[in-house]
Design a protein around this motif. Structure first.
Motif, short mmCIF file in Angstrom:
data_model
loop_
_atom_site.label_atom_id
_atom_site.label_comp_id
_atom_site.label_asym_id
_atom_site.label_seq_id
_atom_site.Cartn_x
_atom_site.Cartn_y
_atom_site.Cartn_z
N UNK A 2 -100.57 55.48 -100.24
CA UNK A 2 -100.79 54.75 -99.01
C UNK A 2 -101.11 55.90 -98.14
N UNK A 3 -101.49 55.88 -96.70
CA UNK A 3 -102.04 56.63 -95.55
C UNK A 3 -101.19 57.64 -95.41
N UNK A 4 -100.23 57.36 -94.15
CA UNK A 4 -99.36 58.48 -93.66
C UNK A 4 -98.13 58.66 -94.53
N UNK A 5 -97.61 59.84 -94.30
CA UNK A 5 -96.14 60.05 -94.81
C UNK A 5 -95.18 59.02 -94.40
N UNK A 6 -94.56 58.38 -95.32
CA UNK A 6 -93.74 57.48 -95.06
C UNK A 6 -91.94 58.02 -94.64
N UNK A 24 -86.84 61.91 -106.21
CA UNK A 24 -88.30 61.61 -105.89
C UNK A 24 -88.82 61.97 -104.51
N UNK A 25 -88.09 61.98 -103.68
CA UNK A 25 -88.64 62.53 -102.16
C UNK A 25 -88.73 64.01 -102.20
N UNK A 26 -87.85 64.87 -102.59
CA UNK A 26 -87.87 65.86 -102.92
C UNK A 26 -89.20 66.64 -103.65
N UNK A 27 -89.40 65.67 -104.67
CA UNK A 27 -90.66 65.89 -105.72
C UNK A 27 -91.83 65.67 -104.85
N UNK A 28 -92.00 64.76 -103.87
CA UNK A 28 -93.05 64.44 -103.11
C UNK A 28 -93.01 64.55 -101.46
N UNK A 29 -92.84 65.79 -101.30
CA UNK A 29 -92.55 66.15 -99.59
C UNK A 29 -93.82 65.62 -98.67
N UNK A 30 -95.02 65.59 -99.32
CA UNK A 30 -96.08 65.17 -98.75
C UNK A 30 -96.04 63.69 -98.49
N UNK A 31 -95.46 63.04 -99.12
CA UNK A 31 -95.59 61.65 -99.37
C UNK A 31 -94.44 61.02 -98.50
N UNK A 32 -93.42 61.53 -98.67
CA UNK A 32 -92.16 60.84 -98.05
C UNK A 32 -91.31 62.00 -97.18
N UNK A 52 -79.91 69.76 -96.48
CA UNK A 52 -81.20 70.06 -97.30
C UNK A 52 -82.23 69.44 -97.06
N UNK A 53 -82.36 68.08 -96.41
CA UNK A 53 -83.60 67.61 -95.97
C UNK A 53 -83.88 67.57 -94.45
N UNK A 54 -83.14 68.37 -93.82
CA UNK A 54 -83.04 68.66 -92.38
C UNK A 54 -82.98 67.15 -91.62
#
Length: 366
Positions: A2-6, A24-32, A52-54
């Motif tokens: 999908x388009x923008x970061x979710x 899953x999110x940590x492995x895809x930081x540009x996506x989520x 860890x995730x700010x």
């Protein structure tokens, strides 16, 4: 993709679903992007995750989680809270607009019409492996072309045992699930097959398919996660190695797939998949759940609450394994059902009354 970061708001972040969602999110930081975290009691781990995730927006407890959903803008809310406590956050997510990635099946089951009334098409994306599989298979045809849904069950740790053999099983044995690593309640529910019964109710609500067109088949390998049979005789199945990160990733960005999130099947290796009919005499929970789901109203809330109390009593050594479902049936027969439309207050009152009745019966147990 999908388009923008979710922007993701994660409820139940310290549990099994929550920690895998963060993987899953940590492995895809540009996506989520994680914009909020909520946990039940584990404040220390919640603080570690937030650092860890700010993440600045955090909550501890179900009521605080509901407030977090209403206060923090998000594109998707992952509800990984366990039990009836997830109802408020589920309703809040549907009322405020984001997609609801639902791992808390209880909120849909006990909330039924309340939840569905708020759920526009594709606003609820199931995270359970079976219901994610059904959603994927249903993309192969229209609703009118569906003949039946077939949910698979591993059979749990007691597959193949007779009812008589189940009488003496221990809590430790009930927690030894052959496939999945889950918490105490879900793992025990998988051993009794109450979990599969709840999943049947969930499937009927999610996909608008009546109970007489939903079957359960035992599939010990847990490779085929569910199937849809269509009117032309075709059956579409979703198969993958057991890994919750796959349905979690679909919940985060449905209907888009996240590359590399799971390991595919190895077709160079010889393997066998088997399917067996469910022994309803040894495991009557699925048939009971169908009756309760057909009744509707507050009956599913009574079933869920009574079962939770009975499971805790089993693990405390106060009742036997077969007594879990016996207590549930007794409570279902004792707690009155209100007339009129279903309200949140009626659901919560049914939950309270069922727990009180279950505890009364359990306290009378020798």
């Amino acid at each position: 993709m999908s388009g923008d970061r979710r922007r993701v708001l994660l409820l139940g972040s310290t549990g099994s679903i929550g920690t895998q969602t963060l993987d899953v999110i940590a492995a895809n930081p540009r996506r989520f992007e994680v914009v909020g975290l909520a946990a039940g009691r584990n404040a220390a781990l919640l603080a570690e995750q937030a650092e860890r995730f700010g993440v600045r927006a955090t909550a501890l407890g179900a009521e605080a989680a509901e407030a977090l959903v209403r206060d923090v803008p998000a594109d998707v809310v992952v509800n990984g809270i366990t039990g009836a406590a997830g109802l408020g956050p589920t309703l809040a997510a549907l009322e405020t607009g984001p997609v609801l990635a639902l791992a808390n099946k209880e909120s849909l089951i006990i909330g039924g019409p309340l939840v569905k009334a708020l759920a526009a098409p594709e606003r609820i994306v199931p995270v359970d492996s079976e219901h994610s599989a059904l959603a994927q298979c249903l993309a192969s045809g229209t609703h009118d072309e569906v003949r039946r849904l077939v949910l698979t069950a591993s059979g749990g740790p007691f597959r193949g045992r007779t009812r008589e053999q189940l009488a003496a099983v221990t809590p430790a044995e009930a927690l030894a699930h052959p496939t999945w690593d889950m918490g105490l309640m879900v793992t025990t529910n998988s051993a009794t097959l109450v979990n599969k019964g709840l999943e049947v109710i969930e499937a009927s609500l999610l996909f608008d398919v009546p109970f007489d067109r939903i079957d359960v088949v035992v599939h010990p390998q847990s490779i085929v996660h569910s199937m849809v049979e269509f009117t032309d005789g075709a059956t579409i199945a979703q198969a993958s190695p057991p890994d919750m990160r796959l349905p979690i990733s679909l919940g985060l960005d449905w209907p888009h797939r996240v590359p590399g999130v799971g390991t595919p099947l190895d077709w160079t290796r010889a393997q066998s998949w088997t399917f067996e009919p469910l022994d309803e005499q040894a495991f009557p929970a699925v048939e009971l759940a169908k009756r309760v789901g057909t009744e509707g109203g507050t009956a599913p809330a009574v079933l869920n609450a009574a079962n939770e109390q009975a499971v805790h009593a089993f693990h405390a050594g106060r009742i036997g394994f077969l007594d879990i479902l016996a207590v549930v049936e007794d409570v279902l027969g004792a707690v009155p059902r209100p007339t009129g439309g279903l309200t949140r207050e009626a659901v919560l009152e049914a939950d309270r009354a069922a727990r009180e009745e279950a505890d009364r019966r359990l306290s009378a147990t020798p």
